[in-house]
Design an enzyme around this catalytic site. Structure first.
Site, PDB file in Angstrom:
ATOM      1  N   HIS A  46       0.843  -1.204   0.000  1.00 24.81           N
ATOM      2  CA  HIS A  46       0.000   0.000   0.000  1.00 24.81           C
ATOM      3  C   HIS A  46       0.877   1.253   0.000  1.00 24.81           C
ATOM      4  O   HIS A  46       0.698   2.150  -0.832  1.00 24.81           O
ATOM      5  CB  HIS A  46      -0.920  -0.029   1.227  1.00 24.81           C
ATOM      6  CG  HIS A  46      -1.826   1.138   1.342  1.00 24.81           C
ATOM      7  ND1 HIS A  46      -3.190   1.031   1.198  1.00 24.81           N
ATOM      8  CD2 HIS A  46      -1.595   2.447   1.601  1.00 24.81           C
ATOM      9  CE1 HIS A  46      -3.742   2.219   1.350  1.00 24.81           C
ATOM     10  NE2 HIS A  46      -2.784   3.101   1.607  1.00 24.81           N
ATOM     11  N   GLU A  47       1.830   1.306   0.907  1.00 20.46           N
ATOM     12  CA  GLU A  47       2.689   2.487   1.024  1.00 20.46           C
ATOM     13  C   GLU A  47       3.619   2.624  -0.178  1.00 20.46           C
ATOM     14  O   GLU A  47       3.907   3.739  -0.624  1.00 20.46           O
ATOM     15  CB  GLU A  47       3.471   2.452   2.336  1.00 20.46           C
ATOM     16  CG  GLU A  47       2.596   2.512   3.578  1.00 20.46           C
ATOM     17  CD  GLU A  47       1.621   3.678   3.584  1.00 20.46           C
ATOM     18  OE1 GLU A  47       1.982   4.789   3.122  1.00 20.46           O
ATOM     19  OE2 GLU A  47       0.478   3.497   4.052  1.00 20.46           O
ATOM     20  N   HIS A  50       1.897   4.333  -3.029  1.00 18.67           N
ATOM     21  CA  HIS A  50       1.954   5.792  -2.861  1.00 18.67           C
ATOM     22  C   HIS A  50       3.311   6.329  -3.316  1.00 18.67           C
ATOM     23  O   HIS A  50       3.385   7.365  -3.984  1.00 18.67           O
ATOM     24  CB  HIS A  50       1.718   6.189  -1.399  1.00 18.67           C
ATOM     25  CG  HIS A  50       0.339   5.945  -0.891  1.00 18.67           C
ATOM     26  ND1 HIS A  50      -0.796   6.218  -1.619  1.00 18.67           N
ATOM     27  CD2 HIS A  50      -0.092   5.469   0.298  1.00 18.67           C
ATOM     28  CE1 HIS A  50      -1.858   5.917  -0.905  1.00 18.67           C
ATOM     29  NE2 HIS A  50      -1.453   5.457   0.272  1.00 18.67           N
TER      30      HIS A  50
END
Length: 148
Positions: A46-47, A50
Site C-alpha cells: 500500500h505504502e 503511494h
C-alpha cells in the site's frame, strides 16, 4: 528516529492547526498495528504504491484532493487489502460478493481521504471523481496482482 509518542504528538498538533502536513520519503510500519505477516506485506505494498505515484507524477496529495483520492484508490486496490477473504474475515462480506472489491476500495479510499483536513468534507465526491481512471490503473504491475 521518531517514536510513536512523537508521531502521535505531531498528528495531534496537526489536527489542532499547529502543524502542517508534509510528505517525507519514509514509510513507518508500527508492529503493534500489524496482525500478521500478510497484513505487514499488504501495508508495505500500500505504502509503496503511494511512493510509486509520487515518483511517476507531479502529484500533490496534500493540497489536491483528487490526487489523494487516486493514490488511495490505487493503493487499496493493488495491495490486497480488499481481497474477498480479508473482507470475510472482517465481517464485511456476507452477501453481494460480485463487485465487493470496488465497493471496498471506495469505502477504504474515502476513509483515507477524510483523514486529510483539506479534503474531509467532500471525500466521497473526490473518490467518485477519480475512481474510474484510478481503479483500472495497475502500474507498476502489468495486471492486477490478484489476477496472476
Amino acid at each position: 528516529n521518531e517514536t510513536q509518542k512523537d508521531i502521535d504528538a505531531l498528528l495531534a498538533k496537526q489536527r489542532d492547526g499547529g502543524a502542517k502536513l508534509k510528505l517525507v520519503p519514509e514509510i513507518y510500519l508500527c508492529q503493534q498495528h500489524l496482525r500478521n505477516e500478510t497484513h505487514a506485506q499488504e501495508a508495505m505494498v500500500h505504502e509503496l504504491i503511494h511512493a510509486v505515484d509520487m515518483c511517476r507524477t507531479k502529484m500533490d496529495p496534500i493540497k489536491n484532493c483528487i490526487h489523494l483520492a487516486c493514490t488511495e484508490i490505487r493503493a487499496e486496490n493493488l495491495s490486497g487489502e480488499c481481497h474477498w477473504l480479508r473482507e470475510v474475515q472482517n465481517g464485511r462480506l456476507m452477501t453481494d460478493i460480485v463487485g465487493h472489491g470496488a465497493k471496498c476500495v471506495k469505502r477504504r479510499a474515502a476513509l483515507s481521504v477524510k483523514a486529510n483536513p483539506n479534503c474531509a468534507n467532500k471525500a466521497d465526491e473526490y473518490v467518485d471523481a477519480a475512481f474510474a481512471t484510478c481503479y483500472k490503473d495497475t502500474f507498476p504491475f502489468d495486471r492486477h496482482p490478484n489476477l496472476r
